[in-house]
Design a protein around this motif. Structure first.
Motif, PDB file in Angstrom:
ATOM      1  N   UNK A  39       0.806  -1.208   0.000  1.00  0.00           N
ATOM      2  CA  UNK A  39       0.000   0.000   0.000  1.00  0.00           C
ATOM      3  C   UNK A  39       0.841   1.260   0.000  1.00  0.00           C
ATOM      4  N   UNK A  40       1.966   1.227   0.704  1.00  0.00           N
ATOM      5  CA  UNK A  40       2.844   2.403   0.734  1.00  0.00           C
ATOM      6  C   UNK A  40       3.455   2.671  -0.642  1.00  0.00           C
ATOM      7  N   UNK A  77       3.144   6.235  -2.492  1.00  0.00           N
ATOM      8  CA  UNK A  77       4.152   7.084  -3.132  1.00  0.00           C
ATOM      9  C   UNK A  77       3.635   7.702  -4.411  1.00  0.00           C
ATOM     10  N   UNK A  78       2.841   6.920  -5.171  1.00  0.00           N
ATOM     11  CA  UNK A  78       2.232   7.440  -6.400  1.00  0.00           C
ATOM     12  C   UNK A  78       1.227   8.532  -6.072  1.00  0.00           C
ATOM     13  N   UNK A  79       0.367   8.293  -5.077  1.00  0.00           N
ATOM     14  CA  UNK A  79      -0.614   9.300  -4.681  1.00  0.00           C
ATOM     15  C   UNK A  79       0.077  10.572  -4.182  1.00  0.00           C
ATOM     16  N   UNK A 126      -0.536  11.135   1.129  1.00  0.00           N
ATOM     17  CA  UNK A 126      -0.488  10.082   0.124  1.00  0.00           C
ATOM     18  C   UNK A 126      -0.074   8.745   0.714  1.00  0.00           C
ATOM     19  N   UNK A 127       0.916   8.761   1.601  1.00  0.00           N
ATOM     20  CA  UNK A 127       1.366   7.519   2.235  1.00  0.00           C
ATOM     21  C   UNK A 127       0.294   6.947   3.162  1.00  0.00           C
ATOM     22  N   UNK A 153      -3.040   7.355   2.876  1.00  0.00           N
ATOM     23  CA  UNK A 153      -4.104   6.789   2.043  1.00  0.00           C
ATOM     24  C   UNK A 153      -3.677   5.442   1.461  1.00  0.00           C
ATOM     25  N   UNK A 154      -2.480   5.403   0.892  1.00  0.00           N
ATOM     26  CA  UNK A 154      -1.996   4.150   0.317  1.00  0.00           C
ATOM     27  C   UNK A 154      -1.804   3.075   1.368  1.00  0.00           C
ATOM     28  N   UNK A 155      -1.259   3.447   2.535  1.00  0.00           N
ATOM     29  CA  UNK A 155      -1.034   2.479   3.597  1.00  0.00           C
ATOM     30  C   UNK A 155      -2.328   1.872   4.116  1.00  0.00           C
ATOM     31  N   UNK A 156      -3.337   2.705   4.339  1.00  0.00           N
ATOM     32  CA  UNK A 156      -4.624   2.199   4.821  1.00  0.00           C
ATOM     33  C   UNK A 156      -5.257   1.287   3.780  1.00  0.00           C
ATOM     34  N   UNK A 157      -5.203   1.689   2.523  1.00  0.00           N
ATOM     35  CA  UNK A 157      -5.744   0.826   1.473  1.00  0.00           C
ATOM     36  C   UNK A 157      -5.019  -0.511   1.431  1.00  0.00           C
ATOM     37  N   UNK A 158      -3.694  -0.470   1.616  1.00  0.00           N
ATOM     38  CA  UNK A 158      -2.930  -1.715   1.609  1.00  0.00           C
ATOM     39  C   UNK A 158      -3.311  -2.624   2.760  1.00  0.00           C
TER      40      UNK A 158
END
Length: 289
Positions: free
Chosen positions: A10-11, A15-17, A244-245, A247-252
């Motif tokens: 997710x991280x 990074x992309x977000x 961004x990290x 959001x990505x981390x939670x999604x992961x």
């Protein structure tokens, strides 16, 4: 361990977000526009490079990426010129609405020119940097995070310590005054748009089909990137990277729980709603008093 591995994955998306969020923040703070077409410009530029090179002698990966960067820069600069030329004195809402039209236009044009099937977009980097058990830190994820940090640091340095940065800040803060001082406001704004478009084309070339599988990614990547930018209030690039990290981390992490993995798509929306409510708290409390 599954949760930790999912968090690392997710991280990588975070990074992309974060990187797209930083680009959104730069455009918003320097040109007074929320650029909803930013991801679409990058995806369209990358797809255009594939379309052009497919009819030529096979070109190396770097040449295809260069075409995507140039195409993204030209598309974005053209949009920026239109907005600065005819909507220079309009509100942020009106200027941003034009980018929504550009987003829808690029999505439609992508379906017409490239079809509805995913394009064969190869990522620039493949494989992990290192692996610990089930946890793999990918080269793409590391590069995206590094690009986000470097872009934020370079932008801050330029805006703080260079004559160009002084002019850009003058245009952002007092556009009419800057024009009276002889600063080429339109030219500087187009430069900002061109830089952001070039970076968008590069970013999509970096991630390849892993994140930009089809035209629908023009929208699906925009929402979490906008959520990241909103965490920073479209002003702070450091907080945008953190957003961004997160959001990505939670999604992961949610992907580690199959029963609730469908909540993935709601994470950026929840972040957007929470921060919008938080930003309006002062007005609400003042009205209550």
């Amino acid at each position: 361990m599954d949760v930790l591995a999912s968090l690392v994955v997710g991280l990588s998306s975070g990074g992309l977000f974060a990187l797209f969020g930083v680009l959104l923040t730069l455009v918003a703070s320097l040109t007074r526009v929320i650029n909803f077409s930013q991801v679409a410009v990058g995806v369209f530029g990358a797809y255009l490079s594939i379309h052009l090179t497919s009819t030529m002698t096979p070109l190396p990966q770097w040449a295809s990426t260069l075409i995507a960067v140039i195409a993204g820069a030209l598309l974005s600069a053209g949009l920026g010129w239109v907005i600065s030329r005819w909507l220079g004195d309009s509100s942020t809402t009106a200027r941003s609405a034009v980018t929504v039209a550009a987003l829808l236009g690029l999505v439609s044009l992508s379906f017409i020119v490239f079809g509805t099937q995913p394009q064969q977009l190869r990522p620039l980097l493949i494989g992990p940097v290192f692996t610990i058990g089930a946890i793999a830190v990918t080269k793409v994820g590391v590069l995206l995070l590094v690009l986000a940090i470097v872009t934020a640091a370079v932008a801050r340095a330029v805006l703080t310590w260079t004559p160009l940065g002084v002019r850009l800040r003058a245009v952002a803060d007092r556009q009419t005054t800057a024009e009276l001082q002889g600063i080429n406001v339109r030219g500087l704004q187009v430069v900002v748009w061109a830089f952001v478009g070039a970076m968008s084309g590069l970013v999509v070339s970096v991630v390849g089909n892993s994140q930009a599988a089809g035209a629908q990614s023009m929208v699906t990547l925009l929402v979490p990137s906008a959520a990241a930018a909103l965490v920073g209030g479209f002003r702070s690039v450091a907080l945008t990277i953190v957003g961004g990290l997160v959001v990505g981390g939670v999604q992961g992490v949610l992907t580690a729980f199959p029963a609730i993995t469908l909540l993935n798509d709601w994470v950026p929306i929840v972040v957007i709603v929470v921060f919008l409510l938080w930003n309006q708290r002062k007005e609400v409390w003042d009205a209550a008093r």
